[in-house]
Design a protein around this motif. Structure first.
Motif, PDB file in Angstrom:
ATOM      1  N   GLU A  71      20.144  33.237 -12.700  1.00  0.00           N
ATOM      2  CA  GLU A  71      18.927  33.543 -11.944  1.00  0.00           C
ATOM      3  C   GLU A  71      18.098  34.594 -12.684  1.00  0.00           C
ATOM      4  OE1 GLU A  71      19.528  35.012  -7.873  1.00  0.00           O
ATOM      5  OE2 GLU A  71      19.039  32.955  -7.299  1.00  0.00           O
ATOM      6  N   GLU A 114      27.009  38.088   4.477  1.00  0.00           N
ATOM      7  CA  GLU A 114      27.203  38.285   3.051  1.00  0.00           C
ATOM      8  C   GLU A 114      28.399  37.417   2.684  1.00  0.00           C
ATOM      9  OE1 GLU A 114      26.703  42.321   1.897  1.00  0.00           O
ATOM     10  OE2 GLU A 114      27.420  41.923  -0.142  1.00  0.00           O
ATOM     11  N   ILE A 170      26.072  35.979  -1.988  1.00  0.00           N
ATOM     12  CA  ILE A 170      24.707  35.873  -1.450  1.00  0.00           C
ATOM     13  C   ILE A 170      24.599  36.617  -0.118  1.00  0.00           C
ATOM     14  CG2 ILE A 170      24.210  33.663  -2.573  1.00  0.00           C
ATOM     15  CD1 ILE A 170      24.598  32.298   0.164  1.00  0.00           C
ATOM     16  N   ILE A 202      22.339  36.471   3.296  1.00  0.00           N
ATOM     17  CA  ILE A 202      21.462  35.500   3.941  1.00  0.00           C
ATOM     18  C   ILE A 202      21.432  35.796   5.441  1.00  0.00           C
ATOM     19  CG2 ILE A 202      23.436  33.905   3.971  1.00  0.00           C
ATOM     20  CD1 ILE A 202      21.573  31.598   3.783  1.00  0.00           C
ATOM     21  N   ARG A 221      29.163  33.059  -6.552  1.00  0.00           N
ATOM     22  CA  ARG A 221      28.029  33.970  -6.371  1.00  0.00           C
ATOM     23  C   ARG A 221      28.126  34.621  -5.006  1.00  0.00           C
ATOM     24  NH1 ARG A 221      24.429  34.153 -10.736  1.00  0.00           N
ATOM     25  NH2 ARG A 221      22.898  34.855  -9.218  1.00  0.00           N
ATOM     26  N   VAL A 250      22.639  29.005  -2.794  1.00  0.00           N
ATOM     27  CA  VAL A 250      22.178  30.158  -3.582  1.00  0.00           C
ATOM     28  C   VAL A 250      20.652  30.292  -3.571  1.00  0.00           C
ATOM     29  CG1 VAL A 250      24.175  30.359  -5.119  1.00  0.00           C
ATOM     30  CG2 VAL A 250      22.337  28.768  -5.711  1.00  0.00           C
ATOM     31  N   ASP A 310      19.572  32.845  -1.009  1.00  0.00           N
ATOM     32  CA  ASP A 310      19.985  34.243  -1.175  1.00  0.00           C
ATOM     33  C   ASP A 310      18.799  35.158  -0.899  1.00  0.00           C
ATOM     34  OD1 ASP A 310      21.337  36.537  -1.825  1.00  0.00           O
ATOM     35  OD2 ASP A 310      21.230  36.210  -3.998  1.00  0.00           O
TER      36      ASP A 310
END
Lengths: 296, 191
Positions: free
Chosen positions: A8, B26, B16, B18, B14, B77, B80
């Motif tokens: 990213e 989380e 994230i 949200i 990952r 993702v 996120d």
């Protein structure tokens, strides 16, 4: 869906580095409506997705020097609803409005849509008629090329590994410009077109003669095309119903459609001719600079 | 296509953040986790359905930062740092959202499988345009398929919900902006 790495980057420089690290195994992604779909279907299996979603500066729409610029991350929906685009490039508004559904247009980006190289999308027809250019950027620098030089083959563009489509440049049509757009959809309203055609005409002061003509077509071959022979018939000529018919007839031998669910190749050739003529008629029936319908 | 860099499963995970229906989460997700699966299997929010899996049918419609998206084509993702609203987020306690109420009262669903997506799409429409015409409703909702063919009732439910959201007593959605089919639906409902 297969496992993959995800990067990213926050800047184009970081994106180039991530793309370089994975080489041809990396794919840039923005809205995901095209690439995630291909990955779900097992048609693409990139080892790394490089998301462009967090890169600042790729989401602007601006006008300067007679050109409207759309950053690659502008969504279809935003382009469709942007007042500047609506006022100066109503043909583009009309094209974006016809892509899939609101839900898809909310996610799909204008840059991603072009880089995807799908020959059956609607916006390239309008962008070709508007003589748009695309800016391609990489760690080595940037180049700006006409959209008609961007497509190479079915789902194939001139983008090199590590190169990103970062911006669309669309010249504002001169005063007196007319346009027509038809997405022929015999099946469902959210389908790909069977034939999509966009025309942009510039007339002389009397409105009787054609100064400039550009015709973009999609869904009728391995890439979006300009119908250059049809344009040549129109350019400089007096615009009579017979002339429009003759110009549209040229399209028959400029398209290379394939038979599929949306019709046989022969049918699509006929429809390309028919809807080119109707799009030309639509353009001539408009008052100059006709805005798109006020629809959400 | 072969992978030039071996994907390490540990590296691929990952973290994230949200917000879903106002609640902060989380979570650790793999990049190939789709938003629809994240909602259903990681958060247990099974109101969001998957139908076609290719972004066409509308069953998986959720709002991401206020915009409706196809959660079957959205990676988790991608969300996120974002806010997601699902069908579970519309009711306040035992009180249903007006769109939900109207789908029940005016027969906006039959078998129910498309309903969460229909309602989320209708909510997104009315957030964006509180006074849609029948044509605007049809154009907006065309990406939400109903195989029971309950479209008249769906359009009517959205019209009624629009009226209710504009304020009680506004003829329950029977406004001057309705087209002929809306008026017909109104007459049918009045029977």
């Amino acid at each position: 869906m297969h496992a993959f790495e995800y990067r990213e980057p926050r800047s184009l420089e970081e994106a180039y580095a991530a793309l370089a690290a994975y080489g041809e195994d990396a794919r840039p992604v923005a809205g995901g409506t095209a690439l995630v779909l291909l990955m779900r279907l097992g048609l693409a299996r990139p080892g790394c997705l490089v998301s462009l979603r967090r890169i600042a500066g790729l989401g602007a729409i601006s006008a300067a020097d007679g050109v409207i610029r759309l950053g690659a991350l502008v969504t279809h929906r935003r382009a469709e609803r942007d007042p500047l685009v609506g006022t100066r490039l109503p043909l583009l508004t009309e094209a974006y409005r016809h892509v899939a559904t609101v839900r898809i247009r909310n996610a799909a980006t204008v840059g991603g849509g072009l880089a995807h190289g799908d020959p059956a999308q609607d916006p390239p027809a309008a962008l070709l008629a508007l003589d748009a250019r695309v800016r391609l950027s990489s760690a080595a620098g940037s180049r700006t090329i006409p959209l008609h030089d961007f497509y190479r083959d079915y789902y194939e563009t001139v983008l090199q590994p590590g190169e990103l489509l970062t911006e669309l440049e669309v010249p504002m049509p001169p005063a007196g410009a007319r346009w027509g757009f038809i997405k022929f959809l015999p099946r469902t309203a959210d389908d790909y077109g069977t034939v999509t055609v966009a025309v942009a005409l510039t007339l002389d002061g009397t409105g009787a003669h054609c100064r400039e003509a550009r015709i973009g077509l999609t869904c009728v071959g391995p890439t979006p095309i300009r119908a250059r022979r049809a344009e040549a018939v129109l350019r400089g000529a007096r615009l009579t119903p017979e002339l429009l018919r003759a110009a549209a007839e040229e399209v028959r031998n400029e398209v290379q459609p394939t038979s599929d669910l949306r019709g046989s190749a022969e049918y699509k050739r006929d429809m390309a001719v028919l809807f080119t003529r109707r799009a030309l008629e639509q353009a001539l029936a408009q008052p100059a600079g006709n805005p798109p319908q006020d629809r959400r | 296509m072969t992978s030039s860099v071996t994907a390490s499963p540990a590296a691929a995970i990952r973290r994230i953040r949200i917000q879903v229906n106002g609640q902060e989460h989380e979570c650790e997700v793999r990049p190939n986790r789709l938003l629809v699966d994240f909602l259903r299997y990681d958060l247990g929010l099974t109101g969001t359905k998957e139908g076609c899996g290719v972004g066409v049918c509308g069953l998986c419609t959720v709002l991401l930062d206020g915009q409706m998206v196809a959660s079957c084509l959205t990676l988790a993702v991608f969300a996120d740092g974002g806010e997601v609203t699902t069908i579970e987020g519309l009711a306040v306690g035992a009180e249903l959202h007006p769109v939900q109420d109207c789908f029940i009262e005016y027969g906006g669903f039959q078998c129910g499988i498309c309903t969460p997506g229909q309602i989320m799409a209708a909510k997104a429409l009315l957030d964006d345009n509180p006074t849609p015409t029948e044509e605007e409703i049809k154009e907006w909702m065309m990406g939400n398929l109903c195989r029971c063919t309950g479209y008249y009732k769906i359009v009517e439910s959205v019209q009624r919900a629009a009226g209710r959201l504009r304020g009680a007593g506004a003829g329950d959605g029977a406004t001057a902006r309705q087209g002929p089919a809306g008026a017909r639906a109104g007459r049918l409902a009045a029977r």
